[in-house]
Design an enzyme around this catalytic site. Structure first.
Site, PDB file in Angstrom:
ATOM      1  N   ARG A 234      -4.853   9.293  11.793  1.00 45.73           N
ATOM      2  CA  ARG A 234      -5.892  10.320  11.790  1.00 45.73           C
ATOM      3  C   ARG A 234      -6.908  10.000  12.877  1.00 45.73           C
ATOM      4  O   ARG A 234      -7.275   8.829  13.064  1.00 45.73           O
ATOM      5  CB  ARG A 234      -6.621  10.353  10.437  1.00 45.73           C
ATOM      6  CG  ARG A 234      -5.869  11.012   9.315  1.00 45.73           C
ATOM      7  CD  ARG A 234      -5.761  12.531   9.526  1.00 45.73           C
ATOM      8  NE  ARG A 234      -5.082  13.178   8.416  1.00 45.73           N
ATOM      9  CZ  ARG A 234      -3.757  13.416   8.366  1.00 45.73           C
ATOM     10  NH1 ARG A 234      -2.980  13.054   9.359  1.00 45.73           N
ATOM     11  NH2 ARG A 234      -3.231  14.029   7.318  1.00 45.73           N
ATOM     12  N   GLU A 263      -8.889  18.813  16.332  1.00 49.99           N
ATOM     13  CA  GLU A 263      -7.618  19.386  16.797  1.00 49.99           C
ATOM     14  C   GLU A 263      -7.402  20.762  16.167  1.00 49.99           C
ATOM     15  O   GLU A 263      -7.843  20.985  15.039  1.00 49.99           O
ATOM     16  CB  GLU A 263      -6.448  18.439  16.460  1.00 49.99           C
ATOM     17  CG  GLU A 263      -6.251  18.200  14.972  1.00 49.99           C
ATOM     18  CD  GLU A 263      -5.222  17.106  14.678  1.00 49.99           C
ATOM     19  OE1 GLU A 263      -5.341  15.994  15.221  1.00 49.99           O
ATOM     20  OE2 GLU A 263      -4.313  17.395  13.890  1.00 49.99           O
ATOM     21  N   HIS A 281       0.064  16.598  17.333  1.00 47.48           N
ATOM     22  CA  HIS A 281       0.178  16.230  15.915  1.00 47.48           C
ATOM     23  C   HIS A 281       1.570  16.607  15.386  1.00 47.48           C
ATOM     24  O   HIS A 281       1.707  17.441  14.493  1.00 47.48           O
ATOM     25  CB  HIS A 281      -0.924  16.905  15.080  1.00 47.48           C
ATOM     26  CG  HIS A 281      -1.106  16.264  13.729  1.00 47.48           C
ATOM     27  ND1 HIS A 281      -2.308  16.265  13.063  1.00 47.48           N
ATOM     28  CD2 HIS A 281      -0.244  15.596  12.925  1.00 47.48           C
ATOM     29  CE1 HIS A 281      -2.173  15.632  11.908  1.00 47.48           C
ATOM     30  NE2 HIS A 281      -0.915  15.226  11.802  1.00 47.48           N
TER      31      HIS A 281
HETATM   32  C1  8YV Z   1       1.765  16.776   9.156  1.00 48.67           C
HETATM   33  C2  8YV Z   1       0.301  14.774   8.495  1.00 48.67           C
HETATM   34  O1  8YV Z   1       1.889  17.117  10.494  1.00 48.67           O
HETATM   35  O2  8YV Z   1       1.467  13.974   6.646  1.00 48.67           O
HETATM   36  C3  8YV Z   1       0.392  14.132   7.169  1.00 48.67           C
HETATM   37  O3  8YV Z   1      -0.655  13.762   6.614  1.00 48.67           O
HETATM   38  O4  8YV Z   1      -0.720  14.816   9.087  1.00 48.67           O
HETATM   39  C4  8YV Z   1       1.536  15.322   9.136  1.00 48.67           C
HETATM   40  O5  8YV Z   1       2.695  14.812   8.593  1.00 48.67           O
HETATM   41  C5  8YV Z   1       0.810  17.652   8.522  1.00 48.67           C
HETATM   42  O6  8YV Z   1       0.456  17.286   7.245  1.00 48.67           O
HETATM   43  C6  8YV Z   1       1.355  19.058   8.506  1.00 48.67           C
HETATM   44  O7  8YV Z   1       0.387  19.831   8.028  1.00 48.67           O
END
Ligand code: 8YV
Length: 315
Positions: A234, A263, A281
């Site tokens: 993050r 983002e 991401h």
């Molecule tokens: C995904 C993520 O891109 O798992 C997570 O926390 O940030 C990523 O795997 C995201 O959640 C998709 O919305």
């Protein structure tokens, strides 16, 4: 029985939308011109939220939905969900752990290798004709045998470490306490000390208040002008202005980043740098993993409304 009403606050692949629509009435707030009005108009009906890791569900949204029972996150990270607000009202929260772990680790490795070996620049070198015009591509940096630091040895961090071990990298990690790991992995209790001994520092921390800004100016400077930061966690874990300052001053060698503050609208200072690899991401973004994540979102929501135990509960 009428289908329960679910607020979908970010896009999903079509296969997830059709599977969810078979069981629920979906209200797609992210397509509305006026999101607040859209939510207000449905507040007396909505019993569930289907969200994404980076979007979560904040207190304002939770407070606006008096009949809310469950928040299903398409992602492992639940840092964008206001867990206190959910807990106070007995609202269930689910995420999608495990199914994405190895894709995220694979992607971290791909970023490290691409950054060190200039894969993106090499492709541009060929396409632009520079290979024929200017000659050989500038030499890059070796990966195997280097020292890697893993900041956060959870599920994803451990998978990254195993992959780095296969590249003959010396592995050190920082976590709340030493973990049960192979004997040649070194526990270092301080992120600055970890960065100082690392050629490559992977950030694999969970997001949230406890990890906010752990990668601060001191950590970045300890990693140093020949060091590389890889963030597949993050953006909140990194002091982004300290990172940009260090990259601009060449006090940090390179940053390979899949996550950014605010983002997808990242700081334009990143775009002026040639010592960054920027990704949208997408570490968990394979068809296989996203299908498994979508199934978990659906299965958690269905289990809740059928009165069965949730497959992957957080709260
Ligand atoms: C995904 C993520 O891109 O798992 C997570 O926390 O940030 C990523 O795997 C995201 O959640 C998709 O919305």
């Amino acid at each position: 029985m009428p289908k329960p009403d679910i607020l979908q606050i970010g896009p999903y692949p079509a296969w997830d939308v059709s599977a969810l629509e078979a069981r629920f009435t979906l209200h797609r707030s992210f397509e509305a011109a006026d999101t607040a009005a859209f939510v207000r108009d449905r507040a007396d009906r909505v019993r569930g939220i289907a969200t994404r890791g980076e979007l979560g569900a904040g207190r304002d949204l939770i407070d606006a939905l008096p009949r809310l029972e469950i928040i299903a996150v398409y992602g492992v990270g639940i840092d964008a969900v206001d867990l206190d607000a959910a807990r106070a009202r007995g609202i269930r929260v689910t995420n999608t752990p495990d199914v994405l772990t190895r894709d995220v680790a694979d992607f971290g490795m791909a970023m490290m290798l691409a950054a060190a070996r200039g894969i993106v620049g090499g492709d541009a070198w060929v396409r632009s004709g520079a290979w024929a015009d200017k000659g050989l591509f500038p030499l890059r940096t070796r990966v195997h045998g280097k020292a890697v630091g893993i900041l956060g040895l959870g599920r994803i961090g451990a998978e990254v470490a195993h992959r780095c071990a296969a590249f003959d990298m010396a592995i050190a990690y920082t976590d709340l306490s030493p973990r049960d790991v192979p004997g040649d992995w070194t526990f270092v209790d301080d992120p600055v000390a970890l960065a100082a001994r690392s050629d490559v520092l992977f950030v694999t921390l969970t997001g949230g208040p406890a990890t906010r800004g752990i990668v601060d100016r001191r950590v970045i400077e300890a990693l140093g002008p020949s060091g590389m930061l890889v963030n597949i966690a993050r953006a909140s874990t990194v002091d982004e202005s300290a990172l940009l300052d260090a990259l601009e001053a060449k006090a940090l060698g390179f940053a390979a980043l899949d996550v950014f503050q605010g983002e997808p609208a990242l700081d334009p200072r990143f775009l002026a740098l040639d010592t960054v690899l920027l990704q949208p991401h997408q570490a968990s973004g394979t068809v296989e993993t996203r299908k498994a994540m979508g199934r978990l979102v659906l299965n958690n929501l269905v289990a809740h409304f059928d009165g069965r135990p949730l497959p992957t509960p957080v709260l």
